[in-house]
Structures are given as C-alpha cells and as structure tokens.
Design an enzyme around this catalytic site. Structure first.
Site, mmCIF file in Angstrom:
data_model
loop_
_atom_site.group_PDB
_atom_site.id
_atom_site.type_symbol
_atom_site.label_atom_id
_atom_site.label_comp_id
_atom_site.label_asym_id
_atom_site.label_seq_id
_atom_site.Cartn_x
_atom_site.Cartn_y
_atom_site.Cartn_z
ATOM 1 C CG HIS A 186 43.552 32.497 37.311
ATOM 2 N ND1 HIS A 186 43.263 33.264 38.225
ATOM 3 C CD2 HIS A 186 44.451 33.033 36.450
ATOM 4 C CE1 HIS A 186 43.909 34.593 38.132
ATOM 5 N NE2 HIS A 186 44.601 34.340 36.794
ATOM 6 N N GLY A 196 41.776 33.106 40.883
ATOM 7 C CA GLY A 196 42.112 34.524 41.213
ATOM 8 C C GLY A 196 40.778 35.433 40.640
ATOM 9 C CG HIS A 197 40.412 35.752 36.503
ATOM 10 N ND1 HIS A 197 41.241 34.878 35.993
ATOM 11 C CD2 HIS A 197 41.089 37.120 35.959
ATOM 12 C CE1 HIS A 197 42.111 35.579 34.863
ATOM 13 N NE2 HIS A 197 42.036 36.850 35.319
ATOM 14 C CE LYS A 255 49.510 37.569 38.475
ATOM 15 N NZ LYS A 255 50.213 37.981 37.428
ATOM 16 C CB VAL A 288 43.464 33.714 44.445
ATOM 17 C CG1 VAL A 288 43.298 32.306 44.705
ATOM 18 C CG2 VAL A 288 42.277 34.783 45.051
#
Lengths: 278, 278
Positions: A34, A36-37, A149, A176
């Site tokens: 996603h 974030g990655h 996270k 994120v």
C-alpha cells in the site's frame, strides 16, 4: 526490475552490484503493498543504487493461525508496483526457502518486547527478529527501511541490529495515512465496510488527545482515547499505552516530545494498531 | 494524493502552493499508466515539491476514430499508482472540461511535424500542441516531463513552448523497455498474444543495426532494420527513417551521435513506434 525467489540467486546478483560499488537498500515487507510501503520503497530508491524489496509472509511472527491464513496476498500486483517504483529486485521466496529447517533461535529483546504488542502477541517479535535477521544477513544492505506504524517493531529491529553487530542502518519512516486518517495497513483490506467506516476514529482519538494530555495528564488522556474509540460500536480497544518513544518505558507525566500513545483495537475480526507522538 | 477534475479547482490548489514557493512539475499522460510513465512521475517527484499528473485521452490528437475508441482506460488503477508514486494531484478532466468549445487553433510546427508521424497521422501533432499548450498554460509548471518513446512529439513540444514563450522547462526522459526490449506503451495492452510475442523484434532490429550502419551506411541500415522486422510474420513496417536527433532532418551519412532511427510498425490492429540513437 527482476523477481528472485532463492537466496542463492539474490546473493549472486547483489555480489555483482557490490563489486561495482553500488549501495544497497532493503525494504522488508509481507506484501499486500500500500502507499505506506510505497513511501519506504521511494525513499530507498532515492538513497540507494540498488533496492531489494522482500515480499514474504513470515509464518514465525504470527501468533494467531487464522491471522496468518487470512493475511492478504497480492504478489502479482505487488510486483507491478515494485517495478513502477523503480526498485531493482523483488525477493519473494517460499517458506521452505527461508526456513529449510525450523528456526529455533530465541532473541533476548527485553524489555522492548515485553510490553504492548510483545505482551499481547507471544512469540511475535521473536519471529520478526528471526526473519529480519535472516534478510539483513542475506542482503547486507547499507540501509533497511521500516515504517513507524509498527513503531515497537522498529525499536526492536534497531536493538537486534546492535546486538548482532550488523552493519546496516535501520531507517524509520513516518506513518502514511488514508485521507480520513486511518493508518495504512495491509490488514485494512480485510475490514468489513462497517469497520472500515469506523476505523478513522482511532487516529481521530489519538489526534484529539493533546489538549487533555497537556491539561489533565497522562491517565486522563489515555482514558479519553479509549473512550473516544470505544464510543464507536464497531471498535473495541485492547490497550492504550503512553510510553517513552526511545525506551517504551511507561510515561506517567507528560513532557512534550517524550510521550507517545500506542493503541491496539479490535475492529470485527481484524486487529489494528496505531500510534501518535505528542 | 488528490484527484481533481476541473481546471478551476486545479488552478486554486496550485495557487496555494505557489504562494508557499513550491516548485511544480507536470507529467501529461493519456492514462493506462505503465513503467515508462512511472519513470517520468518518479523524476518529477524527485525534482519538484508539487507534482501534477494529468490523465486525459485527448480526442483532438487521434486521427483514427477506432484508435480513440479502443485506447485503454484504467483510471482507478492509474490513481492508485499515482498515489503510490508520491504525486500530489491527479488531474482527470472530462473532454467537455478541456474543450468547452472546439479548439480551432492551428499551430505552425513545420518542418518538425511534416515528417514521420506528422506525415502519417494528419492533425495528430496539432492536437498534441492543443492539449499540451492548454495543460502548460493551466498548470504553469516549472518542469514538464515527456518520454523519448514519442521523440518527435518531444521536439515538437519544445518548439511549441519556444513559440508561445511559455516559462516551463521541457524534460525528455529515456525510453523504458520491457525485459524483452519492447518499448513501454499503453497500446501494448491491446496487442494480441501473437503480436506481443513478435513485438520485441522491433527493438532487436534497431539494436542490431549499428554494425551495418557503421560499415555500409544509412541506406543499408534502414533496409536491414525493415527486413529484420518484416521477417516476423505478425509485424509490417510502415516506415524506417534515419534522422538528425535535433532537427529530424533526414540523415544520409552516418556520424556517431547524430543519427537516430525511427520506425512505425503495424502489429495486427495496433500501431507501434520506437526509436534508437546511434
């Protein structure tokens, strides 16, 4: 971008780059990539000549078999994204390839792994240490990237790297969030529509706690965060902790910059975590 | 990442960024994003504080109605990718929004638009100039990014920008190829399996032409490229030209760095182009 599924081949490819003096970045993931990655991979591509993204759902870090069984797997889509982001290699090994025999190592990560996620998910961080140490020893990256996270995981990986004397720099990257504030997580894919709609209450509760933290202190803030989340029917708080961002020791008095809230929340059958620094 | 579909809203959002002194990059696309677009967007994100990716299948540049009708459209997937790549805005307007009334402008782009694609696709580059000028005047980017796969388009856009006195820098970016050498193109999605399998012969023919170009000159090299491509049943050469990379004037004698081959090939119902610098 090249897909690789054996340790031998990855070692061989990286040795060739090393001979040319190329720096190497590693982004360890469990797939279901996603935004974030993507932010980790973008940063790795900016900072390193060669970037390895690993995509491996590590069984030894799952304390709950149904969580492992249900964990989303989207390898072909992940591969397309990793290529678009400009990474060099996607390393997607089988379980057999990473664990040809059972990994019996027990890491001593206390006290970081005795609180919060460590207390609630027995064996989880030992499994994280197993797979991350294997990946770091395989890739020997100049830098490895982890999201904040999983903040407790980030600290534990840093400690493990110090203990093992590994040469890699561990780089933490900011959470994120979706436009509505929900922290990006592969598990968000598994949320029911009702739970997905409720889930932004978690970050909203964290975001809104600062005034009460400043005015009434840590216990009142923790209580307020828990109440705000539990006010949403679809969500049930598992814990709210306020801890020091360096040591994870419980914080009882608020000093700006030295308090971080950590929450775990059950949303239907999905367990979500989030954190916020004050 | 924010999706925007009106010029007014985009202008408003960009004005706010301009007041903060943010640089702006523009990547104009027709969607169906692939790794070639991704490389443009990555570069724009590296070089600008704010990045606008436009996603608009511009009808005025299609000289063939069935090509326009069949052009692949994958907006939701594009939006996910644009977010992952770290761009700020995805601008995906309707045709009505970009052409509230017919654009009757005729650009004078000769001689760049009279050869190759310009000769074979009447009106194509005038349509390109219409939409690119609209986008540049709307976004007023510091830099706008175009791929060298459409090399003739890149030169034409640069000339148009000079003619109009627009303040943007036009940045050309190298062709991105599939592992088998096929130049990335949204139209590759439309290739039949047979044509997809044959298509790498195009870049192979271009790549392999240097020895004959050096030894026997331009005409022999052009003939060799055409023969190599036509040797593949599924492919039919439309043209092979050798031209100066700055002016597109035909090249008759080879001087290293000053010759570029341009080909257009019919692969089933799909028309592919590619180029190679020697």
């Amino acid at each position: 971008m090249q897909r690789i599924d054996t340790q031998d081949e990855l070692r061989r490819m990286l040795a060739a780059h090393r001979e040319l003096g190329h720096s190497v970045g590693l982004v360890p993931t469990m797939g279901a990539l996603h935004a974030g990655h993507a932010s980790l991979i973008r940063r790795a591509v900016e900072e390193n000549a060669v970037v390895v993204v690993s995509d491996f759902v590590n069984p030894t870090q799952f304390n709950n078999p149904s969580d492992l069984r249900n964990y989303p797997r989207t390898l072909d889509q992940d591969a397309r994204l990793v290529e678009m982001l400009g990474a060099t290699f996607l390393f997607a090994p089988s379980v057999q390839e990473m664990y040809p025999s059972p990994d019996t190592r027990v890491f001593n990560l206390a006290p970081l792994d005795t609180v919060m996620e460590g207390a609630r998910r027995p064996g989880h961080f030992n499994g994280v240490a197993q797979i991350v140490s294997k990946l770091l020893e395989l890739v020997l990256p100049d830098r490895a990237y982890f999201g904040e996270k999983d903040y407790q995981q980030l600290l534990i990986v840093k400690q493990m790297v110090r203990q093992l004397g590994l040469p890699s720099q561990i780089v933490g990257c900011p959470i994120v969030r979706e436009a509505d504030g929900l922290a990006m997580s592969s598990r968000n894919l598994l949320l029911s529509p009702e739970c997905r709609k409720a889930a932004p209450s978690i970050s909203a509760a964290l975001r809104n706690a600062l005034p009460i933290l400043s005015a009434q202190g840590v216990d009142a803030a923790k209580q307020k965060i828990a109440n705000d989340i539990n006010a949403t029917t679809a969500l049930r708080v598992e814990y709210v902790e306020m801890a020091d961002p360096e040591t994870l020791a419980p914080v009882h008095e608020y000093a700006p910059g030295h308090a971080m809230a950590f929450v775990a929340v059950q949303a239907g059958s999905v367990r979500l975590i989030d954190n916020w620094k004050y």
